[in-house]
Design an enzyme around this catalytic site. Structure first.
Site, PDB file in Angstrom:
ATOM      1  CG  ASN A 147      26.072  31.773  28.880  1.00 43.45           C
ATOM      2  OD1 ASN A 147      25.885  31.815  29.435  1.00 43.45           O
ATOM      3  ND2 ASN A 147      27.100  32.855  28.459  1.00 43.45           N
ATOM      4  NE  ARG A 148      21.788  24.360  25.950  1.00 41.21           N
ATOM      5  CZ  ARG A 148      22.283  24.236  26.472  1.00 41.21           C
ATOM      6  NH1 ARG A 148      23.752  24.217  26.481  1.00 41.21           N
ATOM      7  NH2 ARG A 148      21.229  23.608  27.266  1.00 41.21           N
TER       8      ARG A 148
END
Ligand code: FMN
Length: 212
Positions: free
Chosen positions: A189-190
């Site tokens: 999710n970065r």
């Protein structure tokens, strides 16, 4: 406009504060050895960013040839664009990307020429053709055609046939002495893990987690 609809979620690993070595060079060594194991091709390739006296940046890939607690060493032409920039502005940045490990290392610091003796030692380890090429190429200059290089190589082959090839006066190493080294590990999710080591006045290193 061309759009690029590629996405990769990074899931291989995480980086925790307690996993980090107190010494960033030891931490780099650990990651670099893992990069060499996982990525046979050119794990030692790094982007070198420099800027001219007005702060206009440029970047290119160079190869890391050695490192220790003094810094990170690459070799190049001392009359190239990067060298003339470094002569006026020694600030430089290096970055490695090791996709197989979903890792990045970013180094910022100051570049200085290494000693001629050390450059000679390295130059002797280069393959014969690469040694000749260092005499042929006036790196970063405009040339009329490919023949300029091919003819130059033939001339150097004749000139140095049966002789040791000396180090050209315009060729040698730079050492980038880091003021900071950041280790980046891709996460889902970065929300990646980032830790920055900053050199303190007393020579010790401060470690901080950065937001991705
Ligand atoms: C994989 C790779 C490795 C390279 N290694 C070096 C190197 O170690 N030293 C070097 O001077 N140029 C190297 N180059 C060429 C540089 O990227 C660049 O073209 C050259 O140094 C001239 O840069 P400048 O005009 O900004 O000075 C390499 C290029 C690639 C793609």
């Amino acid at each position: 406009m061309a759009t690029i609809d590629l996405r990769k979620d990074y899931r291989l690993s995480g980086l925790r504060r307690k996993d980090l070595h107190a010494d960033p060079f030891r931490q780099f060594d650990r990651w670099f050895q893992q990069a060499l194991d996982s990525q046979k091709d050119e794990a030692h390739a790094m982007t070198l960013a420099t800027a001219d006296a007005k702060g206009r940046p440029s970047s290119r890939i160079v190869l890391l040839r050695s490192y220790d607690e003094n810094g990170f060493v690459f070799y190049t032409n001392y009359e190239s664009r990067k060298a003339s920039q470094l002569a006026k502005n020694p600030h430089a940045a290096l970055s490695f990307f090791w996709p197989m490990l979903e890792r990045q290392v970013c180094i910022a610091g100051s570049a200085a020429r290494i000693s001629r003796e050390d450059s000679v030692v390295y130059f002797k380890t280069r393959p014969h053709g690469n040694q000749l090429a260092a005499w042929v190429s006036h790196q970063s200059e405009v040339i009329p055609d490919r023949e300029t290089l091919d003819d130059g190589l033939k001339r150097m082959e004749i000139k140095y046939r049966g002789r040791k090839i000396p180090l050209p006066p315009w060729w040698g190493g730079y050492c980038v002495k880091p003021s900071s080294i950041e280790f980046w590990q891709g996460r889902p999710n970065r929300l990646h893990d980032r830790f920055r080591y900053s050199r303190q006045k007393n020579g010790s290193w401060k470690i901080e987690r950065l937001s991705p």
